[in-house]
Write a protein that holds these residues in place. Sequence first.
Motif, PDB file in Angstrom:
ATOM      1  N   ILE A  66     -37.145  -0.296 -16.386  1.00 21.75           N
ATOM      2  CA  ILE A  66     -35.828  -0.765 -16.834  1.00 21.75           C
ATOM      3  C   ILE A  66     -34.909   0.411 -17.140  1.00 21.75           C
ATOM      4  CG2 ILE A  66     -34.624  -1.867 -18.787  1.00 21.75           C
ATOM      5  CD1 ILE A  66     -35.716  -3.905 -16.905  1.00 21.75           C
ATOM      6  N   LEU A  67     -33.663   0.288 -16.714  1.00 21.11           N
ATOM      7  CA  LEU A  67     -32.613   1.240 -17.041  1.00 21.11           C
ATOM      8  C   LEU A  67     -31.523   0.502 -17.819  1.00 21.11           C
ATOM      9  CD1 LEU A  67     -32.330   3.021 -13.576  1.00 21.11           C
ATOM     10  CD2 LEU A  67     -33.562   3.825 -15.613  1.00 21.11           C
ATOM     11  N   LYS A  68     -30.581   1.256 -18.351  1.00 23.08           N
ATOM     12  CA  LYS A  68     -29.495   0.656 -19.136  1.00 23.08           C
ATOM     13  C   LYS A  68     -28.765  -0.415 -18.333  1.00 23.08           C
ATOM     14  CE  LYS A  68     -25.360   1.945 -21.791  1.00 23.08           C
ATOM     15  NZ  LYS A  68     -25.006   0.616 -21.977  1.00 23.08           N
ATOM     16  N   ASP A  69     -28.555  -1.558 -18.967  1.00 24.94           N
ATOM     17  CA  ASP A  69     -27.832  -2.713 -18.406  1.00 24.94           C
ATOM     18  C   ASP A  69     -28.520  -3.362 -17.213  1.00 24.94           C
ATOM     19  OD1 ASP A  69     -25.896  -2.506 -20.379  1.00 24.94           O
ATOM     20  OD2 ASP A  69     -24.596  -1.239 -19.166  1.00 24.94           O
ATOM     21  N   ASN A  70     -29.831  -3.201 -17.098  1.00 24.90           N
ATOM     22  CA  ASN A  70     -30.596  -3.915 -16.074  1.00 24.90           C
ATOM     23  C   ASN A  70     -30.923  -5.318 -16.545  1.00 24.90           C
ATOM     24  OD1 ASN A  70     -32.847  -1.449 -14.529  1.00 24.90           O
ATOM     25  ND2 ASN A  70     -30.655  -1.681 -14.365  1.00 24.90           N
ATOM     26  N   MET A  71     -31.161  -6.194 -15.574  1.00 25.23           N
ATOM     27  CA  MET A  71     -31.705  -7.526 -15.843  1.00 25.23           C
ATOM     28  C   MET A  71     -33.230  -7.409 -15.748  1.00 25.23           C
ATOM     29  SD  MET A  71     -31.592 -10.906 -13.412  1.00 25.23           S
ATOM     30  CE  MET A  71     -29.897 -11.345 -13.673  1.00 25.23           C
ATOM     31  N   GLY A  77     -47.911 -13.456 -14.746  1.00 28.02           N
ATOM     32  CA  GLY A  77     -48.888 -13.155 -13.707  1.00 28.02           C
ATOM     33  C   GLY A  77     -50.249 -13.728 -14.051  1.00 28.02           C
ATOM     34  N   PHE A  78     -51.232 -13.399 -13.228  1.00 29.73           N
ATOM     35  CA  PHE A  78     -52.589 -13.883 -13.466  1.00 29.73           C
ATOM     36  C   PHE A  78     -53.245 -13.171 -14.644  1.00 29.73           C
ATOM     37  CE2 PHE A  78     -51.836 -14.707  -8.931  1.00 29.73           C
ATOM     38  CZ  PHE A  78     -51.984 -16.083  -8.947  1.00 29.73           C
ATOM     39  N   ASN A  79     -52.973 -11.871 -14.784  1.00 29.58           N
ATOM     40  CA  ASN A  79     -53.582 -11.085 -15.854  1.00 29.58           C
ATOM     41  C   ASN A  79     -52.603 -10.685 -16.939  1.00 29.58           C
ATOM     42  OD1 ASN A  79     -56.117 -11.026 -14.541  1.00 29.58           O
ATOM     43  ND2 ASN A  79     -55.387  -9.397 -13.204  1.00 29.58           N
ATOM     44  N   VAL A  80     -51.334 -10.583 -16.601  1.00 33.86           N
ATOM     45  CA  VAL A  80     -50.318 -10.093 -17.529  1.00 33.86           C
ATOM     46  C   VAL A  80     -49.120 -11.036 -17.492  1.00 33.86           C
ATOM     47  CG1 VAL A  80     -48.802  -8.152 -18.069  1.00 33.86           C
ATOM     48  CG2 VAL A  80     -51.054  -7.706 -17.115  1.00 33.86           C
ATOM     49  N   ASP A  81     -48.542 -11.262 -18.648  1.00 31.41           N
ATOM     50  CA  ASP A  81     -47.362 -12.115 -18.751  1.00 31.41           C
ATOM     51  C   ASP A  81     -46.151 -11.246 -19.099  1.00 31.41           C
ATOM     52  OD1 ASP A  81     -45.389 -13.978 -19.301  1.00 31.41           O
ATOM     53  OD2 ASP A  81     -46.660 -15.233 -20.570  1.00 31.41           O
ATOM     54  N   GLY A  82     -45.174 -11.199 -18.211  1.00 34.77           N
ATOM     55  CA  GLY A  82     -43.978 -10.398 -18.422  1.00 34.77           C
ATOM     56  C   GLY A  82     -43.233 -10.755 -19.696  1.00 34.77           C
ATOM     57  N   HIS A  83     -43.410 -11.987 -20.174  1.00 33.62           N
ATOM     58  CA  HIS A  83     -42.756 -12.398 -21.417  1.00 33.62           C
ATOM     59  C   HIS A  83     -43.236 -11.545 -22.598  1.00 33.62           C
ATOM     60  CE1 HIS A  83     -42.129 -15.844 -18.787  1.00 33.62           C
ATOM     61  NE2 HIS A  83     -41.073 -16.141 -19.536  1.00 33.62           N
ATOM     62  N   ASP A  84     -44.450 -10.989 -22.475  1.00 32.73           N
ATOM     63  CA  ASP A  84     -44.991 -10.130 -23.531  1.00 32.73           C
ATOM     64  C   ASP A  84     -44.323  -8.749 -23.558  1.00 32.73           C
ATOM     65  OD1 ASP A  84     -46.767 -12.163 -24.170  1.00 32.73           O
ATOM     66  OD2 ASP A  84     -48.384 -11.330 -22.936  1.00 32.73           O
ATOM     67  N   LEU A  90     -36.027  -4.528 -23.611  1.00 36.56           N
ATOM     68  CA  LEU A  90     -34.829  -4.410 -24.452  1.00 36.56           C
ATOM     69  C   LEU A  90     -34.703  -3.009 -25.033  1.00 36.56           C
ATOM     70  CD1 LEU A  90     -34.953  -7.859 -26.269  1.00 36.56           C
ATOM     71  CD2 LEU A  90     -33.355  -7.141 -24.473  1.00 36.56           C
ATOM     72  N   GLU A  91     -35.827  -2.424 -25.447  1.00 38.31           N
ATOM     73  CA  GLU A  91     -35.815  -1.057 -25.974  1.00 38.31           C
ATOM     74  C   GLU A  91     -35.311  -0.067 -24.926  1.00 38.31           C
ATOM     75  OE1 GLU A  91     -39.736  -0.017 -27.335  1.00 38.31           O
ATOM     76  OE2 GLU A  91     -39.761  -1.662 -28.793  1.00 38.31           O
ATOM     77  N   LYS A  92     -35.640  -0.330 -23.670  1.00 38.78           N
ATOM     78  CA  LYS A  92     -35.243   0.576 -22.586  1.00 38.78           C
ATOM     79  C   LYS A  92     -33.821   0.324 -22.102  1.00 38.78           C
ATOM     80  CE  LYS A  92     -37.963   2.364 -19.905  1.00 38.78           C
ATOM     81  NZ  LYS A  92     -38.798   3.371 -19.425  1.00 38.78           N
ATOM     82  N   GLY A  93     -33.160  -0.740 -22.583  1.00 34.94           N
ATOM     83  CA  GLY A  93     -31.750  -0.933 -22.258  1.00 34.94           C
ATOM     84  C   GLY A  93     -31.380  -2.182 -21.490  1.00 34.94           C
ATOM     85  N   ALA A  94     -32.319  -3.097 -21.257  1.00 37.87           N
ATOM     86  CA  ALA A  94     -31.977  -4.341 -20.558  1.00 37.87           C
ATOM     87  C   ALA A  94     -30.908  -5.096 -21.341  1.00 37.87           C
ATOM     88  CB  ALA A  94     -33.220  -5.212 -20.393  1.00 37.87           C
ATOM     89  N   LYS A 107     -32.086 -10.126 -31.137  1.00 36.57           N
ATOM     90  CA  LYS A 107     -31.237  -8.972 -30.825  1.00 36.57           C
ATOM     91  C   LYS A 107     -29.863  -9.438 -30.335  1.00 36.57           C
ATOM     92  CE  LYS A 107     -30.947  -4.696 -28.366  1.00 36.57           C
ATOM     93  NZ  LYS A 107     -31.595  -3.630 -27.705  1.00 36.57           N
ATOM     94  N   ASP A 108     -28.823  -8.789 -30.837  1.00 37.20           N
ATOM     95  CA  ASP A 108     -27.454  -9.096 -30.417  1.00 37.20           C
ATOM     96  C   ASP A 108     -27.114  -8.362 -29.128  1.00 37.20           C
ATOM     97  OD1 ASP A 108     -26.947 -10.717 -32.626  1.00 37.20           O
ATOM     98  OD2 ASP A 108     -26.317  -9.014 -33.857  1.00 37.20           O
ATOM     99  N   GLY A 109     -26.118  -8.869 -28.418  1.00 40.19           N
ATOM    100  CA  GLY A 109     -25.613  -8.186 -27.243  1.00 40.19           C
ATOM    101  C   GLY A 109     -26.434  -8.367 -25.986  1.00 40.19           C
TER     102      GLY A 109
END
Length: 124
Positions: A66-71, A77-84, A90-94, A107-109
Amino acid sequence: MNFLIDKSKIIKGDFSKLPFNSFYLLKVKAGAKLELKTIVHGTNYEIIKGDINIEITGIEHDSRKILKDNMFIAIKGFNVDGHDFIDKALEKGANCIVVEKNMELQKDGITILQVDDTREALAK
């Protein structure tokens, strides 16, 4: 399908004729942005939080990239859930998160969009 968007075309371009009927992976040159409402045009989604009139610099499903202002699209997934990994993104700038689970983030914004299936939304 990847689009390489040139900054000059972003400023002058008319994106209403592009086939944005789903989410597309965008590889955007530094400084170029695209409006979220253009990216999701024609896709079934619900705005959980935030504003559809924001600018996006790219789309990613790997929170480590993730970079600043990315979606960030949270894919279960089968082993990992992106929701986690939403907090990491967000910390990286999404500035936009796409989920399929009902989520409440304090988080605001940021904008949160909910779709039926994030994997399907990314693949179209």
